[in-house]
Design a protein around this motif. Structure first.
Motif, PDB file in Angstrom:
ATOM      1  N   TYR A  12      -8.537  -5.357 -26.796  1.00 54.21           N
ATOM      2  CA  TYR A  12      -9.335  -5.324 -28.015  1.00 54.21           C
ATOM      3  C   TYR A  12     -10.738  -5.829 -27.708  1.00 54.21           C
ATOM      4  CZ  TYR A  12      -5.017  -4.628 -30.603  1.00 54.21           C
ATOM      5  OH  TYR A  12      -3.842  -4.110 -31.072  1.00 54.21           O
ATOM      6  N   GLY A  13     -11.715  -5.301 -28.420  1.00 52.13           N
ATOM      7  CA  GLY A  13     -13.091  -5.767 -28.294  1.00 52.13           C
ATOM      8  C   GLY A  13     -13.290  -7.047 -29.094  1.00 52.13           C
ATOM      9  N   TRP A  14     -14.429  -7.692 -28.870  1.00 52.41           N
ATOM     10  CA  TRP A  14     -14.643  -8.987 -29.535  1.00 52.41           C
ATOM     11  C   TRP A  14     -14.746  -8.850 -31.039  1.00 52.41           C
ATOM     12  CZ3 TRP A  14     -18.886  -9.897 -32.441  1.00 52.41           C
ATOM     13  CH2 TRP A  14     -20.061  -9.205 -32.157  1.00 52.41           C
ATOM     14  N   ALA A  15     -15.217  -7.706 -31.571  1.00 48.73           N
ATOM     15  CA  ALA A  15     -15.312  -7.536 -33.031  1.00 48.73           C
ATOM     16  C   ALA A  15     -13.916  -7.555 -33.665  1.00 48.73           C
ATOM     17  CB  ALA A  15     -16.041  -6.243 -33.373  1.00 48.73           C
ATOM     18  N   THR A  16     -12.977  -6.826 -33.070  1.00 51.27           N
ATOM     19  CA  THR A  16     -11.601  -6.818 -33.572  1.00 51.27           C
ATOM     20  C   THR A  16     -10.985  -8.210 -33.491  1.00 51.27           C
ATOM     21  OG1 THR A  16     -11.302  -4.516 -32.891  1.00 51.27           O
ATOM     22  CG2 THR A  16      -9.302  -5.808 -33.262  1.00 51.27           C
ATOM     23  N   ILE A  17     -11.197  -8.874 -32.377  1.00 50.22           N
ATOM     24  CA  ILE A  17     -10.634 -10.210 -32.175  1.00 50.22           C
ATOM     25  C   ILE A  17     -11.196 -11.197 -33.191  1.00 50.22           C
ATOM     26  CG2 ILE A  17     -10.550 -12.171 -30.569  1.00 50.22           C
ATOM     27  CD1 ILE A  17     -10.419 -10.062 -28.283  1.00 50.22           C
ATOM     28  N   LEU A  18     -12.507 -11.163 -33.388  1.00 54.00           N
ATOM     29  CA  LEU A  18     -13.147 -12.083 -34.336  1.00 54.00           C
ATOM     30  C   LEU A  18     -12.633 -11.859 -35.755  1.00 54.00           C
ATOM     31  CD1 LEU A  18     -15.329 -14.258 -34.885  1.00 54.00           C
ATOM     32  CD2 LEU A  18     -16.939 -12.378 -35.217  1.00 54.00           C
ATOM     33  N   ILE A  19     -12.589 -10.607 -36.184  1.00 54.05           N
ATOM     34  CA  ILE A  19     -12.103 -10.311 -37.537  1.00 54.05           C
ATOM     35  C   ILE A  19     -10.635 -10.706 -37.677  1.00 54.05           C
ATOM     36  CG2 ILE A  19     -11.655  -8.463 -39.201  1.00 54.05           C
ATOM     37  CD1 ILE A  19     -14.116  -7.003 -37.997  1.00 54.05           C
ATOM     38  N   HIS A 171       4.393 -13.227 -25.469  1.00 58.53           N
ATOM     39  CA  HIS A 171       3.706 -14.065 -24.482  1.00 58.53           C
ATOM     40  C   HIS A 171       4.667 -14.886 -23.633  1.00 58.53           C
ATOM     41  CE1 HIS A 171       0.148 -15.904 -22.805  1.00 58.53           C
ATOM     42  NE2 HIS A 171       0.693 -17.095 -22.975  1.00 58.53           N
ATOM     43  N   PHE A 172       5.623 -15.570 -24.277  1.00 57.34           N
ATOM     44  CA  PHE A 172       6.467 -16.514 -23.546  1.00 57.34           C
ATOM     45  C   PHE A 172       7.785 -15.932 -23.042  1.00 57.34           C
ATOM     46  CE2 PHE A 172       3.781 -19.385 -26.119  1.00 57.34           C
ATOM     47  CZ  PHE A 172       3.214 -20.094 -25.066  1.00 57.34           C
ATOM     48  N   LEU A 173       8.360 -14.981 -23.752  1.00 55.67           N
ATOM     49  CA  LEU A 173       9.634 -14.412 -23.314  1.00 55.67           C
ATOM     50  C   LEU A 173       9.453 -13.124 -22.518  1.00 55.67           C
ATOM     51  CD1 LEU A 173      11.905 -15.022 -26.455  1.00 55.67           C
ATOM     52  CD2 LEU A 173      11.828 -16.321 -24.323  1.00 55.67           C
ATOM     53  N   LEU A 174       8.699 -12.199 -23.061  1.00 55.91           N
ATOM     54  CA  LEU A 174       8.498 -10.927 -22.385  1.00 55.91           C
ATOM     55  C   LEU A 174       7.411 -10.997 -21.322  1.00 55.91           C
ATOM     56  CD1 LEU A 174       8.739  -8.501 -25.453  1.00 55.91           C
ATOM     57  CD2 LEU A 174      10.565  -9.236 -23.892  1.00 55.91           C
ATOM     58  N   ASN A 177       1.088  -8.586 -21.968  1.00 54.85           N
ATOM     59  CA  ASN A 177      -0.288  -8.924 -22.350  1.00 54.85           C
ATOM     60  C   ASN A 177      -0.589  -8.694 -23.833  1.00 54.85           C
ATOM     61  OD1 ASN A 177      -0.365  -6.129 -22.459  1.00 54.85           O
ATOM     62  ND2 ASN A 177      -2.352  -5.979 -21.459  1.00 54.85           N
ATOM     63  N   VAL A 178       0.425  -8.528 -24.662  1.00 55.84           N
ATOM     64  CA  VAL A 178       0.191  -8.235 -26.081  1.00 55.84           C
ATOM     65  C   VAL A 178      -0.635  -9.330 -26.758  1.00 55.84           C
ATOM     66  CG1 VAL A 178       1.335  -7.930 -28.322  1.00 55.84           C
ATOM     67  CG2 VAL A 178       2.166  -6.699 -26.317  1.00 55.84           C
ATOM     68  N   LEU A 179      -0.317 -10.590 -26.531  1.00 53.39           N
ATOM     69  CA  LEU A 179      -1.072 -11.683 -27.142  1.00 53.39           C
ATOM     70  C   LEU A 179      -2.424 -11.887 -26.448  1.00 53.39           C
ATOM     71  CD1 LEU A 179      -1.370 -14.031 -29.142  1.00 53.39           C
ATOM     72  CD2 LEU A 179      -0.092 -15.452 -27.540  1.00 53.39           C
ATOM     73  N   THR A 180      -2.442 -11.872 -25.138  1.00 49.43           N
ATOM     74  CA  THR A 180      -3.689 -12.179 -24.423  1.00 49.43           C
ATOM     75  C   THR A 180      -4.787 -11.166 -24.705  1.00 49.43           C
ATOM     76  OG1 THR A 180      -2.880 -11.069 -22.428  1.00 49.43           O
ATOM     77  CG2 THR A 180      -2.587 -13.459 -22.551  1.00 49.43           C
ATOM     78  N   ARG A 181      -4.422  -9.942 -24.978  1.00 54.17           N
ATOM     79  CA  ARG A 181      -5.468  -8.965 -25.266  1.00 54.17           C
ATOM     80  C   ARG A 181      -6.090  -9.165 -26.642  1.00 54.17           C
ATOM     81  NH1 ARG A 181      -2.293  -3.254 -25.970  1.00 54.17           N
ATOM     82  NH2 ARG A 181      -1.177  -3.845 -27.850  1.00 54.17           N
ATOM     83  N   MET A 182      -5.447  -9.987 -27.509  1.00 46.97           N
ATOM     84  CA  MET A 182      -6.042 -10.337 -28.795  1.00 46.97           C
ATOM     85  C   MET A 182      -6.795 -11.668 -28.706  1.00 46.97           C
ATOM     86  SD  MET A 182      -6.832  -9.457 -31.798  1.00 46.97           S
ATOM     87  CE  MET A 182      -5.935  -8.032 -32.311  1.00 46.97           C
ATOM     88  N   ILE A 183      -6.806 -12.260 -27.511  1.00 49.31           N
ATOM     89  CA  ILE A 183      -7.535 -13.517 -27.285  1.00 49.31           C
ATOM     90  C   ILE A 183      -8.753 -13.284 -26.394  1.00 49.31           C
ATOM     91  CG2 ILE A 183      -7.385 -15.813 -26.237  1.00 49.31           C
ATOM     92  CD1 ILE A 183      -4.409 -15.816 -27.068  1.00 49.31           C
ATOM     93  N   THR A 184      -8.561 -12.508 -25.348  1.00 45.86           N
ATOM     94  CA  THR A 184      -9.615 -12.243 -24.373  1.00 45.86           C
ATOM     95  C   THR A 184     -10.195 -10.863 -24.620  1.00 45.86           C
ATOM     96  OG1 THR A 184      -8.350 -13.527 -22.776  1.00 45.86           O
ATOM     97  CG2 THR A 184     -10.150 -12.213 -21.912  1.00 45.86           C
ATOM     98  N   PRO A 185     -11.474 -10.760 -24.976  1.00 49.18           N
ATOM     99  CA  PRO A 185     -12.053  -9.448 -25.278  1.00 49.18           C
ATOM    100  C   PRO A 185     -12.123  -8.538 -24.052  1.00 49.18           C
ATOM    101  CG  PRO A 185     -13.679 -11.187 -25.590  1.00 49.18           C
ATOM    102  CD  PRO A 185     -12.436 -11.836 -25.109  1.00 49.18           C
ATOM    103  N   SER A 186     -12.171  -7.257 -24.350  1.00 43.94           N
ATOM    104  CA  SER A 186     -12.320  -6.275 -23.294  1.00 43.94           C
ATOM    105  C   SER A 186     -13.711  -6.416 -22.681  1.00 43.94           C
ATOM    106  CB  SER A 186     -12.144  -4.870 -23.861  1.00 43.94           C
ATOM    107  OG  SER A 186     -13.112  -4.619 -24.844  1.00 43.94           O
ATOM    108  N   SER A 187     -13.836  -5.913 -21.477  1.00 42.74           N
ATOM    109  CA  SER A 187     -15.159  -5.896 -20.854  1.00 42.74           C
ATOM    110  C   SER A 187     -15.642  -4.452 -20.856  1.00 42.74           C
ATOM    111  CB  SER A 187     -15.089  -6.421 -19.424  1.00 42.74           C
ATOM    112  OG  SER A 187     -14.405  -5.521 -18.597  1.00 42.74           O
ATOM    113  N   SER A 188     -16.887  -4.284 -20.612  1.00 45.14           N
ATOM    114  CA  SER A 188     -17.442  -2.927 -20.587  1.00 45.14           C
ATOM    115  C   SER A 188     -16.866  -2.123 -19.414  1.00 45.14           C
ATOM    116  CB  SER A 188     -18.961  -2.978 -20.535  1.00 45.14           C
ATOM    117  OG  SER A 188     -19.384  -3.868 -19.532  1.00 45.14           O
TER     118      SER A 188
END
Length: 190
Positions: A12-19, A171-174, A177-188
């Motif tokens: 996800y991009g930073w706009a999606t993450i922020l919202i 994040h903890f069992l499986l 990257n489902v959770l981490t991609r909503m924390i760390t924004p994508s790069s260009s």
């Protein structure tokens, strides 16, 4: 590495993450605020918290509309291959339910103050007077909308708890990257 505003194939991009996180924090905060404000013995403190609750509800409604519009124009990255068929089908339905509750809750609160015989104006963050919905005032309608708002709040918080539990499971069992991609924004470069 520069973070991207928009979503990519993998993150996800930073706009999606922020919202996303703003809505999450306000939504949970609104539940806590609503729980506290109706239990205060001080009418002055209760009034101030109710005004804050209405202000944040108005903000939440605007943010969720923005979130949905952004989502329609920004495809979400696909789930990892490790995610099963049932979860692939349930996930979008759960997100749709979250959106529906996050729209219905502020609207039911707006309806509640609109039908109230107390006629206390809603002034989001003391910036302007928000017009009431064109609904008839009555004690019955106020009681009805108070119940609707209450039940929606508890159902909505249950959905949020399920959403958080699912994210933590990923994040903890499986360990995907489902959770981490909503924390760390994508790069260009993604």
């Amino acid at each position: 590495m520069q973070s991207a505003i928009t979503n990519t194939r993998t993150r996800y991009g930073w706009a999606t993450i922020l919202i996303h996180w703003l809505i999450g924090i306000i939504f949970i905060g609104q539940f806590a605020l609503g729980f506290v404000m109706v239990r205060l013995s001080s009418q002055r403190a209760a009034f101030e918290l109710i005004q804050l609750h209405k202000s944040l509800g108005s903000l939440l409604l605007g943010l969720i509309i923005l979130r949905i519009a952004w989502r329609l124009g920004n495809a979400a990255p696909p789930l990892p291959d490790s995610v099963g068929t049932l979860e692939r089908r349930a996930g979008p339905l759960a997100h749709l339910a979250l959106y529906a509750f996050q729209i219905a809750l502020p609207l039911s609160g707006w309806a509640l103050v609109s039908v109230s015989t107390l006629e206390i104006p809603t002034m989001p963050f003391n910036l302007f007077v928000m017009p009431n919905l064109p609904l008839a005032e009555s004690d019955f309608a106020e009681s009805l909308w108070a119940s609707v708002h209450w039940y929606l709040a508890y159902a909505g918080i249950a959905l949020v708890a399920l959403h958080v539990a699912a994210a933590l499971r990923h994040h903890f069992l499986l360990r995907d990257n489902v959770l981490t991609r909503m924390i760390t924004p994508s790069s260009s470069r993604d």
